[in-house]
Design a protein around this motif. Sequence first.
Motif, PDB file in Angstrom:
ATOM      1  N   LEU A 182       0.864  -1.272   0.177  1.00  0.00           N
ATOM      2  CA  LEU A 182       0.086   0.034  -0.255  1.00  0.00           C
ATOM      3  C   LEU A 182       0.763   1.319  -0.072  1.00  0.00           C
ATOM      4  O   LEU A 182       0.649   2.119  -0.752  1.00  0.00           O
ATOM      5  N   GLU A 183       1.800   1.303   0.706  1.00  0.00           N
ATOM      6  CA  GLU A 183       2.288   2.556   0.941  1.00  0.00           C
ATOM      7  C   GLU A 183       3.120   2.855  -0.463  1.00  0.00           C
ATOM      8  O   GLU A 183       3.527   3.758  -0.631  1.00  0.00           O
ATOM      9  N   GLU A 184       3.942   1.750  -1.166  1.00  0.00           N
ATOM     10  CA  GLU A 184       4.379   2.629  -2.719  1.00  0.00           C
ATOM     11  C   GLU A 184       3.035   3.330  -3.335  1.00  0.00           C
ATOM     12  O   GLU A 184       4.153   4.025  -4.464  1.00  0.00           O
ATOM     13  N   LEU A 185       2.266   3.231  -2.998  1.00  0.00           N
ATOM     14  CA  LEU A 185       0.732   4.529  -3.564  1.00  0.00           C
ATOM     15  C   LEU A 185       1.986   5.711  -4.413  1.00  0.00           C
ATOM     16  O   LEU A 185       1.968   6.695  -4.205  1.00  0.00           O
ATOM     17  N   LEU A 186       2.019   5.777  -2.346  1.00  0.00           N
ATOM     18  CA  LEU A 186       2.387   7.376  -2.075  1.00  0.00           C
ATOM     19  C   LEU A 186       3.826   8.277  -3.078  1.00  0.00           C
ATOM     20  O   LEU A 186       3.284   9.038  -2.764  1.00  0.00           O
ATOM     21  N   LEU A 187       4.230   6.490  -3.400  1.00  0.00           N
ATOM     22  CA  LEU A 187       5.824   7.596  -4.182  1.00  0.00           C
ATOM     23  C   LEU A 187       5.164   7.707  -5.423  1.00  0.00           C
ATOM     24  O   LEU A 187       5.880   8.733  -6.052  1.00  0.00           O
ATOM     25  N   GLN A 188       3.763   7.824  -6.015  1.00  0.00           N
ATOM     26  CA  GLN A 188       3.398   7.799  -7.094  1.00  0.00           C
ATOM     27  C   GLN A 188       2.597   9.227  -7.106  1.00  0.00           C
ATOM     28  O   GLN A 188       1.848   9.768  -7.965  1.00  0.00           O
ATOM     29  N   GLU A 189       1.909  10.183  -4.971  1.00  0.00           N
ATOM     30  CA  GLU A 189       1.262  11.009  -5.104  1.00  0.00           C
ATOM     31  C   GLU A 189       1.538  11.960  -6.180  1.00  0.00           C
ATOM     32  O   GLU A 189       0.559  12.818  -6.832  1.00  0.00           O
ATOM     33  N   GLU A 190       2.951  12.661  -5.670  1.00  0.00           N
ATOM     34  CA  GLU A 190       2.969  13.967  -6.592  1.00  0.00           C
ATOM     35  C   GLU A 190       3.052  13.987  -8.141  1.00  0.00           C
ATOM     36  O   GLU A 190       2.201  14.878  -8.783  1.00  0.00           O
ATOM     37  N   GLU A 191       3.699  12.867  -8.685  1.00  0.00           N
ATOM     38  CA  GLU A 191       3.639  12.889  -9.916  1.00  0.00           C
ATOM     39  C   GLU A 191       1.874  12.624 -10.368  1.00  0.00           C
ATOM     40  O   GLU A 191       1.456  13.562 -10.975  1.00  0.00           O
ATOM     41  N   ARG A 192       1.180  12.789  -9.687  1.00  0.00           N
ATOM     42  CA  ARG A 192      -0.411  12.290  -9.924  1.00  0.00           C
ATOM     43  C   ARG A 192      -1.117  13.253  -9.738  1.00  0.00           C
ATOM     44  O   ARG A 192      -1.855  13.963 -10.721  1.00  0.00           O
ATOM     45  N   TRP A 193      -0.666  14.300  -9.061  1.00  0.00           N
ATOM     46  CA  TRP A 193      -1.369  15.098  -8.709  1.00  0.00           C
ATOM     47  C   TRP A 193      -1.039  16.130  -9.261  1.00  0.00           C
ATOM     48  O   TRP A 193      -1.873  16.908  -9.943  1.00  0.00           O
ATOM     49  N   ASN A 194       0.089  16.457  -9.582  1.00  0.00           N
ATOM     50  CA  ASN A 194       0.286  17.193 -10.896  1.00  0.00           C
ATOM     51  C   ASN A 194      -0.151  16.598 -12.267  1.00  0.00           C
ATOM     52  O   ASN A 194      -0.114  17.829 -13.275  1.00  0.00           O
ATOM     53  N   GLY A 195      -0.575  15.652 -12.459  1.00  0.00           N
ATOM     54  CA  GLY A 195      -1.012  15.674 -13.790  1.00  0.00           C
ATOM     55  C   GLY A 195      -2.030  15.941 -13.842  1.00  0.00           C
ATOM     56  O   GLY A 195      -2.514  15.906 -14.991  1.00  0.00           O
ATOM     57  N   VAL A 196      -2.487  16.416 -13.133  1.00  0.00           N
ATOM     58  CA  VAL A 196      -4.172  16.321 -13.048  1.00  0.00           C
ATOM     59  C   VAL A 196      -4.585  17.871 -12.513  1.00  0.00           C
ATOM     60  O   VAL A 196      -6.134  17.832 -12.472  1.00  0.00           O
ATOM     61  N   GLU A 197      -4.075  18.588 -12.399  1.00  0.00           N
ATOM     62  CA  GLU A 197      -3.929  19.866 -12.401  1.00  0.00           C
ATOM     63  C   GLU A 197      -5.292  19.930 -12.991  1.00  0.00           C
ATOM     64  O   GLU A 197      -6.603  21.232 -13.368  1.00  0.00           O
ATOM     65  N   ASP A 198      -4.918  20.388 -14.803  1.00  0.00           N
ATOM     66  CA  ASP A 198      -5.901  21.564 -15.778  1.00  0.00           C
ATOM     67  C   ASP A 198      -7.250  19.996 -15.288  1.00  0.00           C
ATOM     68  O   ASP A 198      -8.045  21.449 -15.097  1.00  0.00           O
ATOM     69  N   SER A 199      -7.135  19.145 -15.106  1.00  0.00           N
ATOM     70  CA  SER A 199      -8.094  18.127 -15.183  1.00  0.00           C
ATOM     71  C   SER A 199      -9.369  18.146 -14.068  1.00  0.00           C
ATOM     72  O   SER A 199     -10.510  18.626 -13.837  1.00  0.00           O
ATOM     73  N   MET A 200      -8.783  18.311 -13.336  1.00  0.00           N
ATOM     74  CA  MET A 200      -9.684  18.844 -11.390  1.00  0.00           C
ATOM     75  C   MET A 200     -10.114  20.257 -11.739  1.00  0.00           C
ATOM     76  O   MET A 200     -11.755  20.415 -11.729  1.00  0.00           O
ATOM     77  N   ARG A 201      -9.888  21.396 -12.256  1.00  0.00           N
ATOM     78  CA  ARG A 201     -10.273  22.744 -12.119  1.00  0.00           C
ATOM     79  C   ARG A 201     -11.540  22.022 -13.629  1.00  0.00           C
ATOM     80  O   ARG A 201     -12.351  23.080 -13.350  1.00  0.00           O
ATOM     81  N   ALA A 202     -10.948  21.819 -14.081  1.00  0.00           N
ATOM     82  CA  ALA A 202     -12.427  21.074 -15.673  1.00  0.00           C
ATOM     83  C   ALA A 202     -13.417  20.966 -15.411  1.00  0.00           C
ATOM     84  O   ALA A 202     -14.261  21.207 -15.079  1.00  0.00           O
ATOM     85  N   VAL A 203     -13.169  19.465 -13.972  1.00  0.00           N
ATOM     86  CA  VAL A 203     -14.760  19.075 -13.582  1.00  0.00           C
ATOM     87  C   VAL A 203     -15.097  20.369 -12.712  1.00  0.00           C
ATOM     88  O   VAL A 203     -16.024  20.197 -12.170  1.00  0.00           O
ATOM     89  N   GLY A 204     -14.265  20.824 -11.726  1.00  0.00           N
ATOM     90  CA  GLY A 204     -15.023  22.027 -10.645  1.00  0.00           C
ATOM     91  C   GLY A 204     -15.744  22.855 -11.970  1.00  0.00           C
ATOM     92  O   GLY A 204     -16.656  23.242 -10.953  1.00  0.00           O
ATOM     93  N   GLU A 205     -15.332  23.130 -12.407  1.00  0.00           N
ATOM     94  CA  GLU A 205     -15.856  24.264 -13.333  1.00  0.00           C
ATOM     95  C   GLU A 205     -16.934  23.661 -13.533  1.00  0.00           C
ATOM     96  O   GLU A 205     -18.281  24.387 -13.935  1.00  0.00           O
ATOM     97  N   LEU A 206     -17.127  22.040 -14.560  1.00  0.00           N
ATOM     98  CA  LEU A 206     -18.649  21.808 -14.356  1.00  0.00           C
ATOM     99  C   LEU A 206     -19.326  21.800 -13.390  1.00  0.00           C
ATOM    100  O   LEU A 206     -20.855  22.183 -13.714  1.00  0.00           O
ATOM    101  N   MET A 207     -19.150  21.405 -12.490  1.00  0.00           N
ATOM    102  CA  MET A 207     -19.636  21.368 -11.247  1.00  0.00           C
ATOM    103  C   MET A 207     -20.576  22.918 -10.705  1.00  0.00           C
ATOM    104  O   MET A 207     -21.515  23.725 -10.119  1.00  0.00           O
ATOM    105  N   GLN A 208     -19.605  23.927 -11.256  1.00  0.00           N
ATOM    106  CA  GLN A 208     -20.165  25.417 -11.381  1.00  0.00           C
ATOM    107  C   GLN A 208     -21.369  25.800 -12.709  1.00  0.00           C
ATOM    108  O   GLN A 208     -21.647  27.019 -12.631  1.00  0.00           O
TER     109      GLN A 208
END
Length: 245
Positions: free
Chosen positions: A159-185
């Motif tokens: 399980l702990e190995e997942l945390l090694l991917q954490e920052e890379e995954r977050w950096n890769g979804v910045e634009d998509s997270m904002r796009a989904v948030g815009e849909l919510m509004q």
Amino acid sequence: MATISEPEIVLYDLACTKGVCFSPVVWRIRLMLNHKRITYRTIFLEFPDIEPTLKALGLVPSETATGSKIKYTVPAIHHTPSNTYIMESVLVAQFLESTYPIPPVPLTSDLGREIETISRGVVGPIFRVSVMPREIGILSVRAQEYFRRTREAQLGHGLEELLLQEEERWNGVEDSMRAVGELMQTHKADGPFVLGARPSYTDFFIAGNLQSARVIDESVFQRIVKYPGYKEVYEACLPYMEKKD
């Protein structure tokens, strides 16, 4: 009708050491129950006890379109007035909406489907790397063993190995997270919810996921709600989160 001392719904939920609901799928149902003011009580189950408990109640997993059976899972409910048992969040939501139509909770919409589909592809992977390895920290020792064994068998690594991917995954979804948030509004001029003035099941889908993250780790929750849209929906749903246990 059920008496005052006998709630109309018995809700089977997932246990944690904090003594409150933390499952995102159970939260969707809690939000419906709280919004509709349906009386209920909770039975918390440890991970290893879900299948034997629900089997003993006579519940049977439904089949998917491919013919494979879905596992025993929470939420499950017992509707005491009709002595009906139901399992799986979508089926429970459909039952509640048909049995208690006032106030209405739209279960689906074109916008809602779009948000939920994209969210599963964008936010889902973030939950996997940020929330799953931290979830074990709020489980009992017995549930921890079950959780680690089953999840690591699926992952093929610790399980702990997942945390090694954490920052890379977050950096890769910045634009998509904002796009989904815009849909919510999309309908923010009409109100704080996805469809405007009144909540829908999509709002409970969003708020349930966020509340799950918050119970498991506040920092993950704060990281998500910094994107416009998420916090607004979450805060609009707060009145329906008062009953957590």
